[in-house]
Design an enzyme around this catalytic site. Structure first.
Site, PDB file in Angstrom:
ATOM      1  N   HIS A 271       0.593  -1.381  -0.243  1.00 58.00           N
ATOM      2  CA  HIS A 271      -0.002  -0.080   0.240  1.00 58.00           C
ATOM      3  C   HIS A 271       0.984   1.256   0.104  1.00 58.00           C
ATOM      4  O   HIS A 271       0.743   2.248  -0.908  1.00 58.00           O
ATOM      5  CB  HIS A 271      -0.980   0.004   1.115  1.00 58.00           C
ATOM      6  CG  HIS A 271      -1.644  -1.251   1.371  1.00 58.00           C
ATOM      7  ND1 HIS A 271      -2.894  -1.222   0.622  1.00 58.00           N
ATOM      8  CD2 HIS A 271      -1.483  -2.290   2.244  1.00 58.00           C
ATOM      9  CE1 HIS A 271      -3.309  -2.526   1.099  1.00 58.00           C
ATOM     10  NE2 HIS A 271      -2.603  -3.086   2.187  1.00 58.00           N
TER      11      HIS A 271
HETATM   12  C1  BDR Z   1      -2.761   0.921   5.512  1.00 62.36           C
HETATM   13  O1  BDR Z   1      -3.164   0.300   6.857  1.00 62.36           O
HETATM   14  C2  BDR Z   1      -1.711  -0.035   7.205  1.00 62.36           C
HETATM   15  O2  BDR Z   1      -1.701  -1.419   7.995  1.00 62.36           O
HETATM   16  C3  BDR Z   1      -0.533  -0.092   6.160  1.00 62.36           C
HETATM   17  O3  BDR Z   1       0.407   0.426   6.573  1.00 62.36           O
HETATM   18  C4  BDR Z   1      -1.205   0.980   5.218  1.00 62.36           C
HETATM   19  O4  BDR Z   1      -1.071   2.289   5.505  1.00 62.36           O
HETATM   20  C5  BDR Z   1      -3.426  -0.229   4.328  1.00 62.36           C
HETATM   21  O5  BDR Z   1      -4.824  -0.263   4.799  1.00 62.36           O
END
Ligand code: BDR
Ligand code: CA
Length: 342
Positions: A271
């Site tokens: 992500h």
């Molecule tokens: C987001 O949530 C976190 O767990 C990850 O680092 C990312 O920023 C994805 O949903």
């Protein structure tokens, strides 16, 4: 004849000097003045390495940390680790909010592990945190900045910026753009059926930032779930043979397991690194201006981002919502940037 040659040489010298000045001032102007606000977290660490390996494009002024994937002491330690691994101890790390604005804290230890990072050995980095709080750092820096000059990469819950904006609403002047990893529209959420983790972890903060009127780009699950690891892409990173490639290989191999199993995907998303890829090469992504609201009401839609993709309500557009991305282009960019590190 001699005089002519001398004048000609001088002319050439001044023309090339002029072009050096022009090129370097263009490069300086093109460089993104960046603050990375983050809760490392596996994908945050990959994002940090990618950003810190790109000094010709990103002037990373600071990393500010927030509680999110794990508690603040651990996200701050992991940010310092990423900085050390990138050989970029010149970049200061400021710790910020230990908990969300209103809601009770939630963490994602089930995904990122108790330490916020799995698949790599963890140690206490030599260089510590800066002594001032991230929220004060944001206020001071954005107040002193040239109007519209600082970009913020928002890789975790938006608590730090929301606190800064509440205490000092005038700081919007210094902000060029906030690029958020967060939200979900087309395929639902990852922490509830409709909410994405970063927004759900502090929806009130996301709402404050949204209502502040700053320019916002959202990099939601809609696109990050299209940019997935694969065996070939992991091999590409492993083939670098350097420490950074080994670290990212170790981190991602563990990190993607949960999402692959949960969603039945052939690979896992990275992500937060998509935010950095967007800053480095926006042409890899597609999206549109939309009206978006964050649901801060208790209940099953708490933390949902409601996106008017088809402009049904004809409301003002407040967010650039990214929906498409070039997955191989992303992994090629990530691999080449990691290849610059030791
Ligand atoms: C987001 O949530 C976190 O767990 C990850 O680092 C990312 O920023 C994805 O949903
Ligand atoms: Ca994150």
């Amino acid at each position: 004849m001699f005089r002519f040659a001398q004048v000609f040489r001088q002319l050439i010298r001044s023309v090339s000097l002029l072009s050096v000045i022009t090129i370097s001032s263009v490069q300086a102007a093109d460089k993104i003045d960046l603050i990375i606000d983050t809760d490392p977290g596996a994908d945050d660490v990959v994002a940090l390495l990618m950003a810190l390996a790109s000094p010709e494009q990103l002037n990373v002024r600071a990393i500010t940390t927030v509680a999110g994937n794990v508690r603040l002491d651990k996200t701050s330690r992991n940010a310092r680790l990423a900085r050390e691994w990138a050989g970029r101890e010149d970049v200061p790390v400021y710790a910020g909010a230990p908990k969300p604005l209103v809601r009770s804290p939630i963490y994602a230890e089930n995904i990122h592990g108790k330490e916020g990072l799995t698949g790599v050995p963890i140690h206490e980095p030599a260089k510590g945190l800066e002594s001032i709080n991230a929220v004060n750092y944001l206020i001071d820096t954005l107040r002193a900045a040239k109007p519209g000059s600082v970009t913020i990469a928002m890789l975790g819950p938006q608590t730090n910026l929301a606190l800064a904006l509440t205490q000092a609403p005038d700081i919007t002047r210094g902000i060029k753009e906030v690029v958020v990893m967060g939200g979900a529209h087309f395929n639902g959420g990852n922490i509830t059926p409709v909410a994405e983790f970063n927004i759900y972890a502090d929806p009130h903060a996301a709402d404050v930032v949204l209502k502040s009127g700053v320019k916002l780009t959202y990099v939601p699950l809609d696109v990050t779930h299209k940019i997935l690891t694969s065996e070939a892409r992991m091999k590409q990173i492993a083939a670098l043979g350097n420490t950074a490639g080994k670290l990212v290989g170790g981190i991602l191999n563990e990190y993607v397991k949960g999402d692959m199993e949960h969603y039945g995907l052939p690979g896992g998303p990275v992500h937060d690194a998509s935010v950095i890829a967007y800053l480095l090469n926006p042409e890899l992504f597609t999206g549109r201006d939309v009206n978006m609201v964050v649901d801060t009401r208790e209940g099953p839609t708490f933390g949902q981002t409601i996106v008017d993709w088809y402009n049904t309500l004809n409301q003002p557009k407040n967010v650039f919502w990214i929906e498409g991305g070039d997955a191989q282009g992303f992994f090629d960019l990530l691999t080449s940037r990691l290849g610059r590190l030791k």
